[in-house]
Enzyme design. Structure first.
Site, short mmCIF file in Angstrom:
data_model
loop_
_atom_site.label_atom_id
_atom_site.label_comp_id
_atom_site.label_asym_id
_atom_site.label_seq_id
_atom_site.Cartn_x
_atom_site.Cartn_y
_atom_site.Cartn_z
N HIS A 122 -3.75 -5.45 2.29
CA HIS A 122 -3.43 -5.61 3.64
C HIS A 122 -3.94 -6.69 4.27
CE1 HIS A 122 -2.10 -1.36 4.17
NE2 HIS A 122 -2.93 -0.73 3.58
N CYS B 16 0.81 -1.05 -0.18
CA CYS B 16 -0.14 -0.06 0.16
C CYS B 16 0.84 1.23 -0.05
CB CYS B 16 -1.02 -0.02 1.13
SG CYS B 16 -2.39 1.09 0.69
N1 GLN Z 1 -2.03 6.92 2.31
C1 GLN Z 1 -2.25 5.97 1.22
C2 GLN Z 1 -3.83 6.19 0.44
O1 GLN Z 1 -4.71 6.45 0.91
C3 GLN Z 1 -1.91 4.62 1.53
C4 GLN Z 1 -2.83 4.09 2.48
C5 GLN Z 1 -2.49 2.76 2.97
O2 GLN Z 1 -1.22 2.32 3.10
N2 GLN Z 1 -3.37 2.09 3.40
O3 GLN Z 1 -3.73 5.66 -0.66
#
Ligand code: GLN
Length: 251
Positions: A194, A93
């Site tokens: 995740h 992510c």
């Molecule tokens: N902040 C990034 C987004 O919103 C990644 C989010 C995350 O790692 N879950 O896309």
């Protein structure tokens, strides 16, 4: 063998229990008689090419990404050299986004990335949230599924020559449009998934461990099977939840 893992920014990029991926790698390595040696690589710390068999970076909110962005961009050359030298990588992510060229966050700020993967990301207004199911083929004629959970505002655009990690069976994936998720470049895997990812996708954990060992030996070992009854059940449950959403985020 002592498998050397470099964990990038564990204190900043670790949401949705992403740290759990390290625990899975560690257990599955131990069940094969190997030991995982995990070292944190934080702000200002160099990445020494060749010193790690596997590099790992987790996810994070825009705020944390903004804090590490300049530092990981500064490590870009070292990371690319480590990858060219055959190190395996798992990036999740926010960490996945920062392995690309840049992430333009919801404030419009353009956060530079490490330029390891041929992609860039632009945040949209609507967050893409929910269970995801992918179909992928990391090895020829070995089609597999990956189940996980996504929560991101970023829309990731793969650039010329980039290979997606998999085809979206259910969920949004990289951008909710392309039908693809993640990016794969040799032993480098980037994904929005995740969960953490690896407990419900044990084959992917084994694939990453095998690539890490190949960094040292030249050849990925063929691991014997483990009793993955619980992991397989977790995969089936996550896959069924994702399927109940349907493709493209259920739209
Ligand atoms: N902040 C990034 C987004 O919103 C990644 C989010 C995350 O790692 N879950 O896309």
């Amino acid at each position: 063998m002592r498998i050397r893992v470099g964990h990038l920014y564990p204190e900043y990029l670790n949401i949705y229990a992403d740290r759990g991926n390290i625990a899975v790698l560690s257990r599955r390595a131990a069940w094969r008689g190997h030991e995982l040696e995990v070292r944190a690589i934080g702000m200002g710390a160099p990445v020494v090419p060749g010193a790690h068999d596997l590099l790992y970076v987790g996810g994070g909110q825009d705020r944390e990404q903004a804090l590490v962005s300049r530092d990981i961009a500064g490590k870009g050359g070292e990371l690319r050299e480590a990858v060219d030298g055959g190190a395996a990588v798992l990036a999740v992510c926010g960490g996945y986004q920062l392995l690309g060229h840049f992430y333009r966050d919801r404030s419009g700020a353009e956060l530079p990335g490490a330029g390891v993967l041929p992609l860039h990301t632009v945040a949209g207004d609507r967050r893409m949230i929910g269970d995801v199911l992918l179909e992928c083929e990391l090895e020829p004629d070995d089609r597999r599924t990956i189940a996980g959970f996504e929560n991101h505002a970023g829309r990731t655009l793969l650039e010329d020559g980039a290979e997606p990690l998999g085809r979206v069976v259910a969920g949004f994936g990289n951008d909710g449009e392309s039908g693809f998720e993640g990016c794969r470049a040799g032993r480098v895997v980037g994904t929005y998934l995740h969960g953490p990812l690896l407990p419900r996708n044990p084959w992917l954990a084994d694939w990453l461990l095998a690539q890490a060992i190949a960094h040292r030996t030249g050849e990925p070992p063929a691991f014997g099977p483990l009793d993955d009854a619980l992991e397989d059940q977790a995969h089936r449950v996550a896959a069924a939840r994702a399927r109940s959403r349907g493709g493209r985020g259920g739209r």
